[in-house]
Enzyme design. Structure first.
Site, PDB file in Angstrom:
ATOM      1  CB  CYS A  82      -0.769  -0.048   1.146  1.00 13.66           C
ATOM      2  SG  CYS A  82      -2.667   1.528   1.046  1.00 13.66           S
ATOM      3  CG  HIS A  93      -3.244  -4.019   3.129  1.00  8.28           C
ATOM      4  ND1 HIS A  93      -2.701  -3.113   3.747  1.00  8.28           N
ATOM      5  CD2 HIS A  93      -4.438  -2.414   2.276  1.00  8.28           C
ATOM      6  CE1 HIS A  93      -2.542  -2.052   3.851  1.00  8.28           C
ATOM      7  NE2 HIS A  93      -3.777  -1.449   2.409  1.00  8.28           N
ATOM      8  CD  GLU A 106      -1.081  -6.408   5.074  1.00  2.67           C
ATOM      9  OE1 GLU A 106      -2.141  -4.692   5.674  1.00  2.67           O
ATOM     10  OE2 GLU A 106      -1.005  -6.167   4.256  1.00  2.67           O
TER      11      GLU A 106
END
Length: 236
Positions: free
Chosen positions: A107, A213, A215
């Site tokens: 990001c 994202h 994660e």
């Protein structure tokens, strides 16, 4: 066990500055089989080098905006940025390359690397004419932790090599994005409305950047593959 350096988010106020890290980053690294090493803003170059020397990889995390002065622009919309973080993470990025460490930029991290390579950003997607609202979800919305829109993956890319597919449903939480591409950057995926959702570096093979994202979705197979490949040095 590999040790992965993760840049922290940073907020500031009248009384105190706060360094924090989203557990999603540390959990993703732990789940992939490595040890997370969060690091806040550090201006001492010797200490920064010591952290890098201890590390086996670097994650440039998400967070506040990039200062427009870094890409020769002026503030045209409401923004939150911190130039010390920009400069600190630029030092981490260059230090990781010098040490031949794998880098995963997520990001804000993607946006920063594009700027460091001479590129620029859309400061606000809606105000820049992107009428589709698929990108600018807020943190209270469910789309951080859920797939929301597709990205279309270039078959001649590291991302395709990792995933083995031409499209992927991803989450979305950003109001800025790549405008003009920096030097030596190769796009690996785009959103349906043409926003750059990921890229790689032509002159440094141990690098992957995503606007989405991974994660937040690391327990899902495709996104865990990204972290596993990162820990493996992207195949060296």
């Amino acid at each position: 066990m590999n040790k992965i350096l993760i840049s922290c988010s940073y907020s500031f106020g009248d009384k105190e500055d706060i360094v924090r890290i989203d557990n999603a980053y540390t959990n993703a690294v732990l789940n992939a089989g490595a040890l997370p090493l969060p690091i806040g803003i550090e201006e001492d170059e010797e200490k920064v080098n010591s952290y890098l020397d201890l590390s086996d990889g670097l994650i440039l995390s998400g967070g506040i905006d990039i200062c427009p002065l870094m890409y020769d622009d002026y503030v045209v919309t409401e923004m939150d940025f911190h130039d010390k973080r920009d400069l600190f993470e630029a030092r981490l990025f260059e230090g990781a390359i010098k040490r031949n460490l794998p880098i995963l930029a997520i990001c804000r991290g993607l946006q920063l690397v594009n700027v460091l390579r001479g590129g620029s950003l859309y400061q606000d997607l809606v105000k820049s004419g992107f009428t589709e609202s698929i990108h600018t979800k807020k943190e209270k919305d469910p789309f951080i932790d859920e797939v929301y829109h597709y990205v279309y993956i270039n078959k001649d890319s590291l991302l395709y090599k990792i995933l083995g597919k031409e499209k992927l449903r991803v989450n979305s939480i950003h109001h800025q994005a790549v405008k003009n591409l920096g030097e030596g950057i190769a796009i690996n995926c785009k959103s349906p409305d043409g926003i750059v959702e990921g890229f790689e570096l032509k002159d440094y093979k141990k690098f992957l950047a995503t606007q989405f994202h991974p994660e937040r979705l690391h327990l899902e197979e495709d996104f865990n593959k990204i972290f596993k490949s990162f820990l493996g040095g992207y195949g060296e």
